[in-house]
Design a protein around this motif. Structure first.
Motif, PDB file in Angstrom:
ATOM      1  N   GLY A  63      -5.336 -33.143  -1.687  1.00 30.42           N
ATOM      2  CA  GLY A  63      -6.423 -33.054  -0.720  1.00 30.42           C
ATOM      3  C   GLY A  63      -7.277 -34.301  -0.699  1.00 30.42           C
ATOM      4  N   GLU A  64      -8.595 -34.093  -0.771  1.00 30.75           N
ATOM      5  CA  GLU A  64      -9.528 -35.216  -0.738  1.00 30.75           C
ATOM      6  C   GLU A  64      -9.473 -36.050  -2.013  1.00 30.75           C
ATOM      7  N   ILE A  65      -9.196 -35.391  -3.136  1.00 32.96           N
ATOM      8  CA  ILE A  65      -9.164 -36.099  -4.427  1.00 32.96           C
ATOM      9  C   ILE A  65      -7.763 -36.662  -4.608  1.00 32.96           C
ATOM     10  N   ASN A  66      -7.527 -37.795  -3.997  1.00 35.68           N
ATOM     11  CA  ASN A  66      -6.219 -38.414  -3.997  1.00 35.68           C
ATOM     12  C   ASN A  66      -6.397 -39.922  -4.166  1.00 35.68           C
ATOM     13  N   ALA A  67      -5.612 -40.525  -5.039  1.00 32.79           N
ATOM     14  CA  ALA A  67      -5.761 -41.950  -5.313  1.00 32.79           C
ATOM     15  C   ALA A  67      -5.420 -42.801  -4.095  1.00 32.79           C
ATOM     16  N   LEU A  68      -4.403 -42.406  -3.336  1.00 34.23           N
ATOM     17  CA  LEU A  68      -4.045 -43.167  -2.138  1.00 34.23           C
ATOM     18  C   LEU A  68      -5.168 -43.124  -1.109  1.00 34.23           C
ATOM     19  N   GLU A  69      -5.748 -41.935  -0.890  1.00 32.02           N
ATOM     20  CA  GLU A  69      -6.835 -41.813   0.077  1.00 32.02           C
ATOM     21  C   GLU A  69      -8.056 -42.615  -0.378  1.00 32.02           C
ATOM     22  N   HIS A  70      -8.347 -42.594  -1.664  1.00 33.79           N
ATOM     23  CA  HIS A  70      -9.490 -43.352  -2.173  1.00 33.79           C
ATOM     24  C   HIS A  70      -9.254 -44.859  -2.052  1.00 33.79           C
TER      25      HIS A  70
END
Length: 427
Positions: free
Chosen positions: A280-287
């Motif tokens: 979900g939101e807690i994702n290394a790629l998204e961050h």
């Protein structure tokens, strides 16, 4: 005496069941079967049995009236739903975490009136939005045209298509609710990566070099090359305005200079599957994509040129270029190829004394894969995402120190730490 005292203590600790408590399984059965339509059908069946057995004309009339109510509860919503046509209006792109407004246009056939309409847009991915409950709007009546506004907050970046709306109607008696999924012309919905509030880039990461901002905000010197005039854009330095050209044309004109060696930030975007850690939101790629977007915005506002390489190749020199960069990040899929080390080595090979190369990589991949020659002379900021913190986001991790090795600065990133504070609070 002691036995009597023990009996009293045992009786005091034993919970007493109340006679008024209704078991949960009985409540579930009651609320499942004893609904308004079921009770109406049961009443109709009982009245029909009495009328058939007794031959009472009054009961026959009541049965006929009740049947008419049920028939109207089915026919009228069906007619109202057939009259409707829906269409989405193009939503304005927003960043994840910001409220997005979606407008739905409703039209009725031949400008007839429809009553008691309830609309719910079908979202492509429920995990991409903060609110688990679907946004719903109710209209008492629609005559000709109407517009419905839905507000919700997307939690993740992405490019989606808004195409379906669930329309329900139970008018006029509320006995039976009819639902229908209506298709509309696909409308693209763009959600940019979440932005972090970056206040400054730490000077200590430059290894004693001149701050990037100082080179941009100084007055043009003799070795700057004048390349022409262009229209003023938000964030430009007002000291470069050509007032004579502005007075002649009526539009604000800006003198544009080219430095012999401009400060430049090179963002090596990583979309390999090795960085896709977390849910979900807690994702290394998204961050990492949010961090790249935030750094690019800060640099553009400061007048620093940005070059994106790796999974995305583009130049970012203005607000218009920044929007294009956001769009590319929103549409970026997770790649299975592992060529990030090659992209980074190639970028570090192009030395720029005033520039900085910024990379994004996971801790595990850094340990098993030798990235580059450690003796390069290019300034390199390496954001290292801790795998364990993204696999266990509820676990508390101690913040590790930022390390300097030759020209490389390693900045550890944890899922449960504020990423913006990691940059803003670094000296």
């Amino acid at each position: 005496m002691s036995n009597l005292k023990q009996n009293r203590q045992g009786a005091a600790t034993t919970p007493v069941k109340s006679a008024r408590v209704i078991p949960q399984w009985w409540q579930s059965i009651f609320y499942r079967f004893f609904t308004l339509p079921n009770m109406t059908g049961l009443l109709l069946f009982a009245m029909a049995c009495i009328a058939w057995n007794r031959g009472l004309a009054l009961l026959y009339g009541m049965v006929a009236t009740l049947l008419a109510f049920i028939l109207l509860s089915v026919i009228l919503p069906w007619i109202y739903l057939r009259r409707l046509h829906v269409a989405f209006e193009q939503p304005i792109p927003v960043h994840a975490g910001q409220m997005q407004t979606i407008h739905v246009q409703i039209n009725t056939q031949k400008h007839k009136t429809a009553y008691g309409i309830q609309l719910t847009p079908i979202l492509v991915s429920t995990t991409a939005f903060n609110h688990t409950t679907k946004p719903t709007q109710r209209l008492n009546y629609v005559a000709g045209q109407a517009r419905v506004v839905f507000n919700f907050t997307p939690a993740q970046r992405g490019s989606f298509n808004l195409q379906q709306v669930t329309v329900a109607c139970a008018y006029p008696f509320g006995l039976i609710t009819l639902q229908k999924n209506m298709l509309a012309v696909p409308c693209p919905q763009m959600v940019y990566p979440r932005l972090f509030n970056i206040k400054h880039l730490p000077p200590s990461w430059l290894h004693g070099a001149v701050s990037l901002g100082e080179q941009v905000h100084r007055n043009p010197q003799g070795y700057d090359l004048f390349v022409g005039l262009r229209q003023y854009r938000t964030g430009d330095n007002y000291r470069h305005i050509d007032w004579r050209a502005t007075a002649r044309s009526g539009d604000i004109a800006l003198r544009e200079f080219e430095q012999l060696e401009q400060p430049r930030i090179s963002l090596v975007i990583n979309a390999d599957s090795t960085l896709n850690i977390g849910q979900g939101e807690i994702n290394a790629l998204e961050h990492s994509l949010s961090l790249a977007a935030s750094i690019a915005k800060y640099c553009v506002m400061q007048g620093i040129s940005v070059n994106a390489t790796g999974a995305i190749n583009c130049q970012i020199n203005s607000i218009e270029h920044l929007d294009d960069f956001y769009m590319l990040l929103a549409q970026l899929p997770t790649q299975t190829q592992h060529h990030y080390a090659e992209y980074l080595s190639h970028t570090l090979g192009h030395h720029n004394h005033s520039g900085v190369v910024i990379s994004f990589i996971s801790q595990h991949f850094l340990e098993v894969t030798p990235l580059t020659d450690q003796h390069h002379s290019q300034k390199h900021w390496q954001f290292v995402f801790n795998d364990d913190s993204y696999l266990n986001p509820l676990k508390t991790f101690k913040r590790a120190a930022i390390t300097h090795h030759h020209h490389t600065v390693s900045i550890p990133i944890y899922a449960n730490h504020n990423i913006a504070d990691t940059i803003n609070n670094s000296n």
